[in-house]
Design a protein around this motif. Sequence first.
Motif, PDB file in Angstrom:
ATOM      1  N   UNK A 251      28.788  21.197  16.666  1.00 24.53           N
ATOM      2  CA  UNK A 251      28.967  20.740  15.293  1.00 24.53           C
ATOM      3  C   UNK A 251      29.762  21.795  14.525  1.00 24.53           C
ATOM      4  N   UNK A 252      30.190  21.450  13.314  1.00 18.10           N
ATOM      5  CA  UNK A 252      30.931  22.381  12.471  1.00 18.10           C
ATOM      6  C   UNK A 252      30.412  22.300  11.043  1.00 18.10           C
TER       7      UNK A 252
ATOM      8  N   UNK B  21      35.628  13.445  18.118  1.00 15.37           N
ATOM      9  CA  UNK B  21      35.646  13.149  19.552  1.00 15.37           C
ATOM     10  C   UNK B  21      35.398  14.425  20.363  1.00 15.37           C
ATOM     11  N   UNK B  22      36.050  15.513  19.956  1.00 16.64           N
ATOM     12  CA  UNK B  22      35.861  16.799  20.641  1.00 16.64           C
ATOM     13  C   UNK B  22      34.431  17.292  20.479  1.00 16.64           C
ATOM     14  N   UNK B  23      33.882  17.185  19.274  1.00 16.71           N
ATOM     15  CA  UNK B  23      32.509  17.642  19.025  1.00 16.71           C
ATOM     16  C   UNK B  23      31.511  16.844  19.857  1.00 16.71           C
ATOM     17  N   UNK B  24      31.777  15.559  20.028  1.00 16.80           N
ATOM     18  CA  UNK B  24      30.897  14.733  20.850  1.00 16.80           C
ATOM     19  C   UNK B  24      30.958  15.168  22.307  1.00 16.80           C
ATOM     20  N   UNK B  25      32.151  15.506  22.779  1.00 17.11           N
ATOM     21  CA  UNK B  25      32.317  15.927  24.175  1.00 17.11           C
ATOM     22  C   UNK B  25      31.667  17.286  24.431  1.00 17.11           C
ATOM     23  N   UNK B  26      31.715  18.169  23.429  1.00 20.51           N
ATOM     24  CA  UNK B  26      31.183  19.529  23.607  1.00 20.51           C
ATOM     25  C   UNK B  26      29.759  19.669  23.091  1.00 20.51           C
ATOM     26  N   UNK B  27      29.225  18.581  22.508  1.00 17.64           N
ATOM     27  CA  UNK B  27      27.890  18.596  21.918  1.00 17.64           C
ATOM     28  C   UNK B  27      27.745  19.757  20.934  1.00 17.64           C
TER      29      UNK B  27
END
Length: 203
Positions: free
Chosen positions: A89-90, A81-87
């Motif tokens: 990846x990890x 969810x956080x990665x989607x909000x910040x566009x």
Amino acid sequence: MKNIENLIQKAVELQSNGLTSRQIADELNVSRDTVTWLLTRAKKDVSTPAPKDISVNWTNIGKNAYRLRNISKVLCDMVLETLEQTDDDVDLIVGIGLSGVPLASLMAEELGTDLAVFHVHYDPADDRNLKGDFSGNFSDVRGKKCVIVDDVITSGSTMMAVIQRLREEDCKPVTIAVLVDKKGAEVISDVPVRALVRIVRVD
């Protein structure tokens, strides 16, 4: 009161096994001030007022692989969810030893990333002096984007030390995932904190 007596007994036992107050605090998921108070109470000194702290016992999760796996999936969902909000990846999950490692291992598998382990070291002369390094038995952190995983954030000092070491290795922490955040922090060292449970005192 029985829970307090159990904490006192455990703190005394850990101290007799040679653990420093910092290590006892990490094991019991309480602050160092609380450890000092517990050890003082063990000596029957009841004059010292209790610190404002909350003990976290997540044994019912940690002792069961099925529960641990499912909690890890929930943390992964929060990270995604956080990665989607910040566009963003990890490509790496960093588990803080000891208690963050099982969660991090399961999260790395779920997210399809590499796994690194950070070992915390304390100066025996001053256990407030926190240091640490990455285990050579796991993935290299250099040049990667990562999620940092631990069980509990108490003061945030361990997390700040890990973030500093990651940045020294040119590794970008994208988010922090923990079971419980006792500090009530939305962000630590400019890295967003995603906690399954966030505890906020209202007094």
